[in-house]
Design a protein around this motif. Sequence first.
Motif, mmCIF file in Angstrom:
data_model
loop_
_atom_site.group_PDB
_atom_site.id
_atom_site.type_symbol
_atom_site.label_atom_id
_atom_site.label_comp_id
_atom_site.label_asym_id
_atom_site.label_seq_id
_atom_site.Cartn_x
_atom_site.Cartn_y
_atom_site.Cartn_z
ATOM 1 N N ARG A 269 98.224 68.624 58.864
ATOM 2 C CA ARG A 269 98.592 67.444 58.075
ATOM 3 C C ARG A 269 98.659 66.213 58.968
ATOM 4 O O ARG A 269 99.199 66.265 60.066
ATOM 5 C CB ARG A 269 99.939 67.661 57.391
ATOM 6 N N ALA B 220 100.065 62.393 58.799
ATOM 7 C CA ALA B 220 100.908 61.455 58.046
ATOM 8 C C ALA B 220 101.760 60.663 59.032
ATOM 9 O O ALA B 220 102.178 61.185 60.064
ATOM 10 C CB ALA B 220 101.811 62.202 57.075
ATOM 11 N N GLN C 87 108.623 64.942 58.441
ATOM 12 C CA GLN C 87 108.268 66.069 57.590
ATOM 13 C C GLN C 87 108.526 67.403 58.297
ATOM 14 O O GLN C 87 109.092 68.323 57.714
ATOM 15 C CB GLN C 87 106.793 65.998 57.192
ATOM 16 N N TYR D 159 101.305 69.211 62.507
ATOM 17 C CA TYR D 159 101.454 67.829 62.052
ATOM 18 C C TYR D 159 100.936 66.863 63.106
ATOM 19 O O TYR D 159 101.189 67.046 64.297
ATOM 20 C CB TYR D 159 102.933 67.499 61.805
ATOM 21 N N SER E 149 94.970 67.901 55.335
ATOM 22 C CA SER E 149 95.237 66.839 54.380
ATOM 23 C C SER E 149 95.626 65.588 55.161
ATOM 24 O O SER E 149 96.315 65.672 56.166
ATOM 25 C CB SER E 149 96.363 67.228 53.420
ATOM 26 N N ARG F 8 97.195 61.783 54.652
ATOM 27 C CA ARG F 8 97.909 60.906 53.728
ATOM 28 C C ARG F 8 97.622 59.460 54.116
ATOM 29 O O ARG F 8 97.905 59.033 55.222
ATOM 30 C CB ARG F 8 99.395 61.191 53.818
ATOM 31 N N ALA G 255 102.099 56.039 51.479
ATOM 32 C CA ALA G 255 103.366 56.741 51.225
ATOM 33 C C ALA G 255 103.571 56.986 49.758
ATOM 34 O O ALA G 255 103.008 56.417 48.899
ATOM 35 C CB ALA G 255 104.522 55.931 51.778
#
Length: 120
Positions: free
Chosen positions: A7, A9, A15, A40, A115, A117, A120
């Motif tokens: 991920r 972000a 997170q 992450y 993924s 992002r 937000a």
Amino acid sequence: MIERDIRVAADALDQAAAEVSVAWKAAAAGHPVAPTDRLYFSNWEALCAVLTPKRYELLRHLRRTPADSIRALARDLGRDVKRVHEDVTALEELGLIERDATGRLTMLVDEIASSIRFAA
């Protein structure tokens, strides 16, 4: 099939910390905690710094053909042994490949899901 979830972000650290907190509290209360297998990154640049095109090529090669050593892998890829060693070390730290006691290298995952992002 072993899958690794990646991920990207801006709040990646938050997170990850929230997931750890939830798991910690559940474990402390005696509830079972399902393991997660997530990496992450705080931004696209951080991900690209770790999963470079050369490392991607290395992963694809190991998925098809495990290597008996870093030297053998470097020879198969036509790359410098020192650079391949650096890449193997980085990918081991991420849990994407492993080296057994004999030095044999294998890729641990069948799929990497990602993924990103954008807002937000």
